[in-house]
Enzyme design. Structure first.
Site, PDB file in Angstrom:
ATOM      1  N   ASP A  20       0.678  -1.621  -0.284  1.00 16.22           N
ATOM      2  CA  ASP A  20       0.065   0.583   0.071  1.00 16.22           C
ATOM      3  C   ASP A  20       0.664   1.497   0.217  1.00 16.22           C
ATOM      4  O   ASP A  20       2.158   1.395   0.605  1.00 16.22           O
ATOM      5  CB  ASP A  20      -1.217   0.004   1.500  1.00 16.22           C
ATOM      6  CG  ASP A  20      -2.353   0.996   1.095  1.00 16.22           C
ATOM      7  OD1 ASP A  20      -2.333   1.818  -0.758  1.00 16.22           O
ATOM      8  OD2 ASP A  20      -2.511   1.119   2.067  1.00 16.22           O
ATOM      9  N   ASN A  68     -10.958  -3.640  -6.329  1.00 15.12           N
ATOM     10  CA  ASN A  68     -10.215  -2.060  -7.075  1.00 15.12           C
ATOM     11  C   ASN A  68     -10.697  -2.252  -8.697  1.00 15.12           C
ATOM     12  O   ASN A  68     -10.010  -0.810  -9.216  1.00 15.12           O
ATOM     13  CB  ASN A  68      -8.854  -3.098  -7.630  1.00 15.12           C
ATOM     14  CG  ASN A  68      -7.235  -3.061  -5.963  1.00 15.12           C
ATOM     15  OD1 ASN A  68      -6.378  -3.588  -6.219  1.00 15.12           O
ATOM     16  ND2 ASN A  68      -7.709  -2.063  -4.997  1.00 15.12           N
TER      17      ASN A  68
HETATM   18  C1  FPP Z   1      -1.994   0.270  -3.167  1.00 20.90           C
HETATM   19  O1  FPP Z   1      -1.778   1.225  -3.316  1.00 20.90           O
HETATM   20  C2  FPP Z   1      -1.566  -0.930  -4.415  1.00 20.90           C
HETATM   21  C3  FPP Z   1      -2.172  -1.547  -5.280  1.00 20.90           C
HETATM   22  C4  FPP Z   1      -3.453  -1.007  -5.558  1.00 20.90           C
HETATM   23  C5  FPP Z   1      -1.856  -1.720  -6.367  1.00 20.90           C
HETATM   24  C6  FPP Z   1      -0.070  -2.663  -6.281  1.00 20.90           C
HETATM   25  C7  FPP Z   1       0.154  -3.110  -7.533  1.00 20.90           C
HETATM   26  C8  FPP Z   1       1.707  -2.709  -7.551  1.00 20.90           C
HETATM   27  C9  FPP Z   1       2.570  -3.045  -6.550  1.00 20.90           C
HETATM   28  C10 FPP Z   1       2.196  -2.966  -9.393  1.00 20.90           C
HETATM   29  C11 FPP Z   1       2.000  -4.466  -9.324  1.00 20.90           C
HETATM   30  C12 FPP Z   1       2.733  -4.853  -9.734  1.00 20.90           C
HETATM   31  C13 FPP Z   1       1.682  -6.868 -10.145  1.00 20.90           C
HETATM   32  C14 FPP Z   1       3.051  -7.816  -9.560  1.00 20.90           C
HETATM   33  C15 FPP Z   1       1.243  -6.663 -11.239  1.00 20.90           C
HETATM   34  P1  FPP Z   1      -2.580   2.356  -3.520  1.00 20.90           P
HETATM   35  O2  FPP Z   1      -2.923   3.057  -5.084  1.00 20.90           O
HETATM   36  O3  FPP Z   1      -3.820   1.876  -2.223  1.00 20.90           O
HETATM   37  O4  FPP Z   1      -1.969   3.615  -2.437  1.00 20.90           O
HETATM   38  P2  FPP Z   1      -2.830   4.696  -1.972  1.00 20.90           P
HETATM   39  O5  FPP Z   1      -2.808   4.359  -0.502  1.00 20.90           O
HETATM   40  O6  FPP Z   1      -1.071   5.598  -1.540  1.00 20.90           O
HETATM   41  O7  FPP Z   1      -3.689   5.981  -2.860  1.00 20.90           O
END
Ligand code: FPP
Length: 246
Positions: A20, A68
Site C-alpha cells: 500500500d 480495485n
Molecule cells: C495499493 O496502493 C496498491 C495497489 C492497489 C496496486 C499494487 C500494484 C503494484 C505494486 C504494481 C503491480 C504489480 C504487479 C505484480 C502487477 P494504493 O494505490 O492504494 O496507494 P494509496 O493508499 O497511497 O492511494
C-alpha cells in the site's frame, strides 16, 4: 548463553504483503497514481530478491483486489498494462533467477490478453524452486472461501465431509504453507480482504513506509520484528508452559 551459541533467528517461510502507498507516493511528487504503481513494481522485484536471500520460500503479494475495479478506469487499465509490460520485460530474468510465479484470484474477469500473460508467467517458471512468488490478482479473501466451498460442492462432497482440511485444500494458496508474516505498508492497519483464511495465525507487521520506498532496511526491520515474536497458535506463552519450579 554466549553469543556464539545464540540460535539463528527464525525466518518466516511465507511472507504476505499488502503493497500500500503507491498512490500517495506519486501524489507527493505531483505524478499520476499510475507512476506510483510502476515504482511499486520495481520495489517488488527488489524486495523479492532480498526475501529470497534471507531464506523466505514463499512471497505472496496483493497486486489487484476484487474491489480495485472501483478505481478510476485510467488507473485500472494502467495496472493491467503494467502486468503486460512487466511480463514482457522481466519474465525471462525472473525465470533465470529461479522464481516460480503463480497467479491467484478470479481469472474470469480478466481480458484474454492478460490471462495469456499470466499463463505464460506460470508456464515458464513452473520448474523453479528458489522462491515462490504468488501474485494475488482480482483476488479477495472472501472470494477465495466461496470458491473453495463451490469446488467442494461441485466435487460432490457431503456436508459432513466439509471440514477445515477439505476447504484448505481447495483454497487458492493450497500449495503453500500458511503465511507466517503479514506485512502492510503505507500506514493503514487493515487486512482489506486479503488472505482471510490463511492468515489465521500470521504475525502482523504494519509499516508507515509507502510501498515504493520499502527497501532492504525495511525488509530487515520486518524480519527482525518477526524473529522477536513468540508464536503460540492458540497455546500458552513459553514462559508459562514450563512446570512450576523448573
Ligand atoms: C495499493 O496502493 C496498491 C495497489 C492497489 C496496486 C499494487 C500494484 C503494484 C505494486 C504494481 C503491480 C504489480 C504487479 C505484480 C502487477 P494504493 O494505490 O492504494 O496507494 P494509496 O493508499 O497511497 O492511494
Amino acid at each position: 548463553m554466549s553469543a556464539s551459541r545464540t540460535p539463528p533467528a527464525a525466518v518466516p517461510r511465507h511472507v504476505a504483503i499488502v503493497m500500500d502507498g503507491n498512490g500517495r507516493w506519486a501524489r507527493r511528487r505531483f505524478l499520476p497514481r499510475f507512476v506510483g504503481h510502476e515504482q511499486g513494481m520495481q520495489t517488488l522485484l527488489r524486495v523479492l530478491d532480498d526475501f529470497a536471500a534471507r531464506g523466505v520460500e514463499y512471497l505472496t503479494v496483493f497486486a489487484f483486489s476484487s474491489e480495485n475495479w472501483k478505481r478510476p478506469e485510467e488507473e485500472v487499465s494502467g495496472i493491467m498494462g503494467l502486468v503486460l509490460t512487466g511480463v514482457a520485460k522481466y519474465l525471462r530474468k525472473l525465470a533465470a533467477e529461479g522464481v516460480r510465479i503463480r497467479v491467484v484470484g478470479d481469472r474470469e474477469g480478466l481480458s484474454p490478453k492478460l490471462r495469456a500473460a499470466w499463463d505464460e508467467a506460470e508456464r515458464s517458471t513452473a520448474a523453479n524452486t528458489r522462491i515462490h512468488l504468488s501474485v494475488a490478482f482480482n483476488y479477495g479473501g472472501r472470494w477465495d472461501v466461496v470458491q473453495a466451498c463451490r469446488r467442494a460442492c461441485a466435487e460432490g462432497l457431503a456436508p459432513e465431509q466439509i471440514d477445515e482440511a477439505a476447504l484448505a485444500s481447495r483454497m487458492a494458496l493450497a500449495f503453500a504453507p500458511d503465511p507466517d508474516l503479514f506485512i502492510r505498508t503505507g500506514g493503514e492497519m487493515r487486512v482489506s480482504n486479503f488472505l482471510l483464511w490463511q492468515t489465521a495465525y500470521a504475525e502482523l507487521y504494519f509499516s508507515d513506509c509507502l510501498w515504493p520506498d520499502f527497501g532492504p532496511q525495511e525488509v530487515e526491520a520486518a524480519l527482525a520484528a518477526y524473529a522477536g515474536r513468540e508464536r503460540r497458535f492458540g497455546g500458552v506463552r513459553a514462559d508459562e508452559s514450563a512446570p512450576q519450579g523448573a
